[in-house]
Design a protein around this motif. Structure first.
Motif, short mmCIF file in Angstrom:
data_model
loop_
_atom_site.label_atom_id
_atom_site.label_comp_id
_atom_site.label_asym_id
_atom_site.label_seq_id
_atom_site.Cartn_x
_atom_site.Cartn_y
_atom_site.Cartn_z
N ALA A 226 0.84 -1.20 0.00
CA ALA A 226 0.00 0.00 0.00
C ALA A 226 0.88 1.26 0.00
O ALA A 226 0.59 2.22 -0.72
CB ALA A 226 -0.94 0.00 1.20
N THR B 198 -6.58 -5.18 -3.65
CA THR B 198 -6.88 -5.11 -2.21
C THR B 198 -6.35 -3.81 -1.61
O THR B 198 -7.06 -3.12 -0.87
CB THR B 198 -6.27 -6.32 -1.48
OG1 THR B 198 -6.87 -7.51 -1.99
CG2 THR B 198 -6.45 -6.23 0.02
N HIS B 199 -5.11 -3.46 -1.95
CA HIS B 199 -4.49 -2.28 -1.36
C HIS B 199 -5.06 -0.98 -1.94
O HIS B 199 -5.20 0.01 -1.21
CB HIS B 199 -2.98 -2.34 -1.48
CG HIS B 199 -2.37 -3.38 -0.60
ND1 HIS B 199 -2.37 -3.29 0.77
CD2 HIS B 199 -1.78 -4.57 -0.88
CE1 HIS B 199 -1.80 -4.35 1.30
NE2 HIS B 199 -1.45 -5.15 0.31
N ASN C 190 -8.17 -0.62 -2.93
CA ASN C 190 -9.46 -0.49 -2.24
C ASN C 190 -9.29 0.03 -0.82
O ASN C 190 -10.06 0.87 -0.35
CB ASN C 190 -10.21 -1.82 -2.25
CG ASN C 190 -10.73 -2.18 -3.62
OD1 ASN C 190 -10.96 -1.31 -4.46
ND2 ASN C 190 -10.90 -3.46 -3.88
N HIS C 191 -8.27 -0.49 -0.13
CA HIS C 191 -7.99 -0.04 1.24
C HIS C 191 -7.62 1.44 1.25
O HIS C 191 -8.13 2.22 2.08
CB HIS C 191 -6.87 -0.89 1.84
CG HIS C 191 -6.47 -0.49 3.22
ND1 HIS C 191 -7.30 -0.62 4.31
CD2 HIS C 191 -5.33 0.08 3.69
CE1 HIS C 191 -6.70 -0.17 5.40
NE2 HIS C 191 -5.50 0.27 5.05
N GLY D 271 -10.59 3.52 0.68
CA GLY D 271 -11.39 3.53 1.90
C GLY D 271 -10.84 4.50 2.94
O GLY D 271 -11.60 5.09 3.71
N LEU D 272 -9.53 4.68 2.95
CA LEU D 272 -8.88 5.65 3.85
C LEU D 272 -8.90 7.07 3.29
O LEU D 272 -8.36 7.99 3.90
CB LEU D 272 -7.43 5.23 4.11
CG LEU D 272 -7.19 3.92 4.86
CD1 LEU D 272 -5.70 3.57 4.87
CD2 LEU D 272 -7.74 3.99 6.27
#
Length: 167
Positions: free
Chosen positions: A30, A63-64, A66-67, A70-71
């Motif tokens: 990330a 995945t990263h 999306n994370h 989200g942040l």
């Protein structure tokens, strides 16, 4: 020349990635995504480009991303006639980071004012010998530094919010 620029960019992706990993408490991939997006700039970068350049699987990058979305650290835009998403840094996350710095510096400033007042009180009421008195010059200089740094970063925040420049 192009190869040298690519090598330098990837060196900086790694260096900035380590910094972001520690500062933002991000997973290594990330943090490298964030670093790559920062160094790519306002043109943005695509999912496919990140998979290729960062040598990670599609699922890992997905995945990263999306994370990070989200942040609120990443956002994307699309181009007319192109179905790809182009990822860029979310300016609001930079403003949020600046606000956190301003608040932290304000807390440190208040603490130094209290410590300075305490030491000054001790100097005036308890310590009679000049050579034993607290030297308050450090606090004066540190407070001056915090005030000047705070003013500078507030000016940067204003420029960001007034859209004086892009990041």
């Amino acid at each position: 020349m192009e190869n040298n620029i690519c090598k330098e960019k990837m060196r900086l992706v790694e260096k900035l990635g380590v910094h972001l990993e520690n500062r933002e408490q991000l997973a290594p991939v990330a943090a490298r995504i964030m670093a790559y997006v920062i160094l790519t700039g306002k043109n943005g970068t695509t999912f496919e480009e990140m998979v290729t350049v960062l040598c990670a699987s599609k699922s890992t990058i997905s995945t990263h991303i999306n994370h990070l979305q989200g942040l609120n650290k990443l956002e994307y835009f699309t181009k007319t006639g192109d179905r790809k998403k182009y990822f860029v840094i979310n300016k609001d996350s930079v403003i949020h980071h600046i606000d956190n710095l301003i608040n932290e510096w304000q807390e440190v400033r208040e603490l130094h004012l209290e410590i300075k007042a305490y030491k000054n009180n001790i100097n005036e009421e308890k310590i009679k010998k000049k050579e034993e008195k607290f030297d308050l010059n450090f606090h004066n200089d540190y407070l001056k530094f915090i005030d000047e740094a705070s003013a500078s970063i507030k000016e940067l925040r204003t420029k960001l919010t007034d859209k004086s420049f892009d990041i």
